[in-house]
Design an enzyme around this catalytic site. Structure first.
Site, PDB file in Angstrom:
ATOM      1  N   ASP A  64      19.738  65.256  15.226  1.00 30.63           N
ATOM      2  CA  ASP A  64      19.094  63.707  14.559  1.00 30.63           C
ATOM      3  C   ASP A  64      20.176  62.860  13.947  1.00 30.63           C
ATOM      4  OD1 ASP A  64      16.632  62.423  13.551  1.00 30.63           O
ATOM      5  OD2 ASP A  64      17.000  63.090  11.816  1.00 30.63           O
ATOM      6  N   SER A  65      19.551  61.800  13.844  1.00 31.37           N
ATOM      7  CA  SER A  65      20.564  60.936  12.776  1.00 31.37           C
ATOM      8  C   SER A  65      20.894  61.455  11.588  1.00 31.37           C
ATOM      9  CB  SER A  65      20.037  59.469  12.764  1.00 31.37           C
ATOM     10  OG  SER A  65      18.698  59.427  12.250  1.00 31.37           O
ATOM     11  N   TYR A 121      19.686  55.117  12.410  1.00 32.86           N
ATOM     12  CA  TYR A 121      19.826  54.626  13.650  1.00 32.86           C
ATOM     13  C   TYR A 121      18.851  53.651  14.124  1.00 32.86           C
ATOM     14  CZ  TYR A 121      22.873  58.413  15.495  1.00 32.86           C
ATOM     15  OH  TYR A 121      24.025  59.425  15.669  1.00 32.86           O
ATOM     16  N   GLY A 122      17.725  53.444  13.224  1.00 29.40           N
ATOM     17  CA  GLY A 122      16.506  52.822  13.757  1.00 29.40           C
ATOM     18  C   GLY A 122      16.699  51.346  13.549  1.00 29.40           C
ATOM     19  N   CYS A 169      14.881  63.283  17.411  1.00 27.69           N
ATOM     20  CA  CYS A 169      14.928  61.941  16.793  1.00 27.69           C
ATOM     21  C   CYS A 169      14.130  60.980  17.833  1.00 27.69           C
ATOM     22  CB  CYS A 169      16.188  61.548  16.579  1.00 27.69           C
ATOM     23  SG  CYS A 169      16.596  59.714  16.268  1.00 27.69           S
ATOM     24  N   ASN A 170      13.471  60.329  17.161  1.00 23.29           N
ATOM     25  CA  ASN A 170      12.411  59.369  18.258  1.00 23.29           C
ATOM     26  C   ASN A 170      13.204  58.107  18.691  1.00 23.29           C
ATOM     27  OD1 ASN A 170       9.375  59.975  17.923  1.00 23.29           O
ATOM     28  ND2 ASN A 170      10.420  60.605  16.278  1.00 23.29           N
ATOM     29  N   THR A 171      14.184  57.653  17.645  1.00 22.88           N
ATOM     30  CA  THR A 171      14.976  56.487  18.117  1.00 22.88           C
ATOM     31  C   THR A 171      15.940  56.920  19.214  1.00 22.88           C
ATOM     32  OG1 THR A 171      14.895  55.956  15.731  1.00 22.88           O
ATOM     33  CG2 THR A 171      16.228  54.745  17.241  1.00 22.88           C
ATOM     34  N   GLU A 210      16.764  59.524   3.625  1.00 22.67           N
ATOM     35  CA  GLU A 210      18.064  59.508   3.440  1.00 22.67           C
ATOM     36  C   GLU A 210      18.693  59.659   1.894  1.00 22.67           C
ATOM     37  OE1 GLU A 210      20.622  60.490   6.057  1.00 22.67           O
ATOM     38  OE2 GLU A 210      18.452  61.175   7.120  1.00 22.67           O
ATOM     39  N   CYS A 222       8.704  59.247  14.035  1.00 22.92           N
ATOM     40  CA  CYS A 222      10.014  59.344  13.364  1.00 22.92           C
ATOM     41  C   CYS A 222      10.258  60.837  12.664  1.00 22.92           C
ATOM     42  CB  CYS A 222      10.106  58.140  12.519  1.00 22.92           C
ATOM     43  SG  CYS A 222      11.857  58.470  11.496  1.00 22.92           S
ATOM     44  N   THR A 223      10.873  61.337  12.893  1.00 24.57           N
ATOM     45  CA  THR A 223      11.077  62.711  12.437  1.00 24.57           C
ATOM     46  C   THR A 223      11.246  62.771  11.142  1.00 24.57           C
ATOM     47  OG1 THR A 223      13.260  63.032  13.314  1.00 24.57           O
ATOM     48  CG2 THR A 223      11.670  63.854  14.738  1.00 24.57           C
ATOM     49  N   HIS A 224      11.876  61.738  10.291  1.00 28.57           N
ATOM     50  CA  HIS A 224      11.997  61.662   9.075  1.00 28.57           C
ATOM     51  C   HIS A 224      10.630  61.517   8.276  1.00 28.57           C
ATOM     52  CE1 HIS A 224      16.257  60.577   9.928  1.00 28.57           C
ATOM     53  NE2 HIS A 224      16.490  60.709   8.632  1.00 28.57           N
TER      54      HIS A 224
HETATM   55  N1  DGL Z   1      14.523  60.833  12.864  1.00 25.05           N
HETATM   56  C1  DGL Z   1      14.903  59.384  13.278  1.00 25.05           C
HETATM   57  C2  DGL Z   1      13.717  59.100  14.122  1.00 25.05           C
HETATM   58  O1  DGL Z   1      12.838  60.040  14.540  1.00 25.05           O
HETATM   59  C3  DGL Z   1      15.347  58.430  12.490  1.00 25.05           C
HETATM   60  C4  DGL Z   1      15.884  57.437  12.937  1.00 25.05           C
HETATM   61  C5  DGL Z   1      16.895  56.674  12.021  1.00 25.05           C
HETATM   62  O2  DGL Z   1      18.153  57.180  11.652  1.00 25.05           O
HETATM   63  O3  DGL Z   1      16.592  55.592  11.793  1.00 25.05           O
HETATM   64  O4  DGL Z   1      13.442  58.140  14.591  1.00 25.05           O
END
Ligand code: DGL
Length: 269
Positions: A6-7, A38-39, A69-71, A154, A188-190
């Protein structure tokens, strides 16, 4: 080992469920905290960063990598699967989180109106819209990007009053699109790390779909169907952590999320 990428911290919400589903597997988690979020980054950069991370996990012995991570799933997965894997090693696999999530929504919605919150990158990619049109024709997806939610997590502000402000504002905007939305995807996994706030501001009766259990079930199923990949999963029940940021900072937050003492190593690409 099963690589989980993940990011930043978000993939831990997937890792937690993967460990619950396959407790004897060995996992290697990599968070690119130094370059999160990353988003809000361009397609190109997310692809480059994700490919670097995948290569690193391959080099460390992972045959299977989950983009938690979805992004990264939205912007990099297809290119990596189609263009890079055949060159790097056709026997390795990289799997994402979007397809299994959409496969699970069908059973969750009664009205056919689905709400999706995600990063600007995930929403703009239209990856969910495309998968829903393919797998669930007749369903409608209502989407809204929440650029502040990942930074709140974060920077350790998920429990603070700033989180209330943004979570409420974004959910109000999403649900104003249709009174028929009965299922909300946290794309988004966050976002599960903001769950107490999300629950507070989601209209009553709306189902919240969490990706962790969905992705875990899907991986169990995948390994069952692919014994050749299952054979590469070492079974020591361990989890190791890598971060591109200072391990001290990662350890403090990750230990909270994982309910155990996390000792990460730093990696520099
Ligand atoms: N956990 C990432 C996701 O699922 C977050 C992306 C990010 O870093 O913005 O999209």
């Amino acid at each position: 080992m099963i690589g989980v990428f993940d990011s930043g911290y978000g993939g831990l919400t997937i890792l937690r469920e993967l460990r619950r589903a396959i407790p004897d597997a060995d996992f290697l988690y990599l968070g690119d905290n130094a370059r999160a979020p990353y988003g809000t980054r361009s397609f190109d950069l997310v692809y480059q960063f994700t490919l670097q991370a995948v290569r690193h996990l391959f080099d460390r012995g992972c045959h299977l990598v989950i983009l938690a991570c979805n992004t990264a799933s939205a912007k990099a997965l297809r290119s990596i699967q189609q263009r890079d894997l055949p060159v790097i090693d056709p026997a390795r696999r990289v799997l994402g989180v979007i397809r299994p999530t959409v496969e699970a929504i069908g059973a969750a919605t009664r009205t056919g109106h689905i709400g999706l919150v995600g990063t600007p990158g995930t929403i703009a990619s239209k990856s969910y819209d495309i998968e829903v049109a393919k797998l669930l024709p007749g369903c409608h997806i209502h989407t809204h990007a929440c650029p502040m939610w990942v930074p709140l997590v974060e920077y350790g502000e998920a429990d603070g009053p700033g989180a209330d402000y943004f979570v409420r504002k974004d959910l109000d905007t999403l649900f104003a699109q249709s009174p028929d939305i009965d299922t909300l995807i946290l794309g988004c996994t966050h976002y599960p790390l903001l769950l107490p706030k999300i629950r507070q501001y989601v209209p009553e009766g709306v189902n919240i779909l969490l990706q962790g259990p969905v992705v875990a079930d899907s991986l169990v199923n995948y390994l069952h169907r692919h014994p050749e990949m299952d054979a590469h999963v070492s079974r020591g029940g361990t989890t190791r952590y890598l971060t591109t940021e200072l391990p001290e900072r990662f350890n403090a937050l990750a230990s909270l999320f994982m309910d155990e003492q996390v000792q990460a190593d730093r990696v520099v690409f």
